[in-house]
Scaffold this active site. Structure first.
Site, short mmCIF file in Angstrom:
data_model
loop_
_atom_site.label_atom_id
_atom_site.label_comp_id
_atom_site.label_asym_id
_atom_site.label_seq_id
_atom_site.Cartn_x
_atom_site.Cartn_y
_atom_site.Cartn_z
CG ASN A 1 -1.71 1.22 1.42
OD1 ASN A 1 -1.80 2.04 0.49
ND2 ASN A 1 -2.32 1.39 2.58
CD1 TRP A 2 3.53 0.82 -2.72
CD2 TRP A 2 3.66 1.89 -4.69
NE1 TRP A 2 4.22 0.02 -3.59
CE2 TRP A 2 4.31 0.64 -4.81
CE3 TRP A 2 3.61 2.73 -5.81
CZ2 TRP A 2 4.92 0.22 -5.99
CZ3 TRP A 2 4.22 2.32 -6.99
CH2 TRP A 2 4.86 1.08 -7.07
CE LYS A 3 -0.18 3.33 4.65
NZ LYS A 3 -0.11 3.46 6.10
CG HIS B 1 -5.85 2.17 5.00
ND1 HIS B 1 -5.44 3.14 5.89
CD2 HIS B 1 -4.86 1.27 4.93
CE1 HIS B 1 -4.23 2.82 6.33
NE2 HIS B 1 -3.86 1.70 5.76
CD GLU C 1 -2.90 5.76 6.56
OE1 GLU C 1 -2.86 5.83 5.32
OE2 GLU C 1 -1.98 5.25 7.24
CD GLU D 1 -3.73 -2.30 7.18
OE1 GLU D 1 -2.61 -2.54 6.74
OE2 GLU D 1 -4.38 -1.29 6.89
N GLY E 1 2.23 2.48 10.71
CA GLY E 1 3.18 3.57 10.56
C GLY E 1 3.85 3.99 11.85
CB SER F 1 4.93 -1.50 12.10
OG SER F 1 4.50 -0.16 12.28
N GLY G 1 2.81 -1.02 4.28
CA GLY G 1 2.90 0.38 3.93
C GLY G 1 4.35 0.78 3.71
N GLY G 2 4.98 1.30 4.76
CA GLY G 2 6.33 1.85 4.66
C GLY G 2 7.33 0.92 3.98
P1 PGA Z 1 2.70 0.40 7.62
O1 PGA Z 1 1.25 0.60 6.91
O2 PGA Z 1 3.24 -0.91 7.11
O3 PGA Z 1 3.51 1.58 7.18
O4 PGA Z 1 2.46 0.37 9.08
C1 PGA Z 1 0.38 -0.47 6.73
C2 PGA Z 1 -0.92 0.03 6.15
O5 PGA Z 1 -1.38 1.10 6.54
O6 PGA Z 1 -1.53 -0.63 5.27
#
Ligand code: PGA
Length: 256
Positions: free
Chosen positions: A11-13, A96, A98, A164, A170, A210, A231-232
């Protein structure tokens, strides 16, 4: 032994415009990624056309990060499922945390988006998970039961659930393997109630929050963890492919 194939989704956001997205996909395509693991990348909307062209015919699937519940019309700033399908996008992240926390997404709007996405042939990666306050109040299972309940009526064959925990996204704090397994096991039981035992047994439940090369193997080795939404660590080729390889090692162990 589970028949579920590991799925590692990036997930590149709001990262990687066309130039960076193209460079990352080109590098991923040069990797000798193990065939035992399904891999999906989810770039921002504007980077989908260029990455779709590169990924056509490859083993890496392409996903979007959101989709609207209507197929067209006066919805400024939104993107419709047929538009994604036209590009060759096959996956979409929905709900998600967010989107829920910052953009007014609710259980109901996420469910409507998921229904429409499936109607247009997309496979939904449906995200859910509790906040830190909810976990501390011992409401985790109630919250994820409520969030999962809106999946009733969806096609389980075109559905992936991503657990999640919001406090792990994050933050560098990962749920312990035991915390992940407990939530995933509980979700699978809930899914069996919404669909049936066979569908719930075949449905992939990803962990997100994470996930990194250093902790991937431990988390992915849990019996009800079928992959990761990353994500990251999906923004660069090295950590992302290291997580994919960690999944492949586990898959090889399971099948031997
Ligand atoms: P993260 O994000 O790996 O940076 O914690 C995961 C996500 O939000 O899908």
């Amino acid at each position: 032994m589970s028949t579920r194939r590991f799925l590692i989704a990036g997930n590149w956001k709001m990262n990687h415009g066309v130039a960076d997205a193209t460079a990352l996909v080109e590098r991923l395509l040069q990797q000798d990624l193990p065939s035992a693991v399904d891999v999906v990348v989810c770039p921002p909307f504007v980077s989908l056309p260029a990455t779709a062209m590169l990924l056509t015919g490859s083993r890496i699937g392409l996903g979007a990060q959101n989709v609207h519940s209507e197929t067209q019309g006066a919805f400024t700033g939104e993107v419709a499922a047929p538009m994604l399908a036209e590009l060759g996008v096959e996956w979409v992240i929905i709900g998600h945390s967010e989107r829920r926390a910052m953009f007014g997404e609710s259980d109901a709007t996420a469910a409507a988006r998921a229904r429409r996405a499936q109607e247009e042939g997309l496979t939904v990666i449906f995200c859910l998970g509790e906040t830190l306050a909810e976990r501390e109040a011992e409401q985790t299972l109630d919250v994820i039961r409520r969030q999962a309940s809106v999946l009733a009526g969806l096609d389980p064959a075109r559905l992936v659930v991503a657990y999640e925990p919001v406090w792990a996204i994050g933050t560098g704090i990962t749920a312990t393997p035991e915390q992940a397994q407990e939530a995933h096991r509980f979700l699978r039981t809930e899914l069996a109630g919404l669909f049936d035992d066979n569908a719930a047994g075949a449905l992939r439940i990803l962990y997100g929050g994470s996930l990194k090369p250093a902790n991937a193997a431990e988390t992915l080795s849990q019996p009800d963890v079928d992959g990761g939404l990353i994500g990251g660590a999906s923004l660069d080729v090295e950590p992302f492919s290291a997580i994919i390889r960690a999944a492949a090692v586990l898959a090889a162990g399971e099948s031997s």
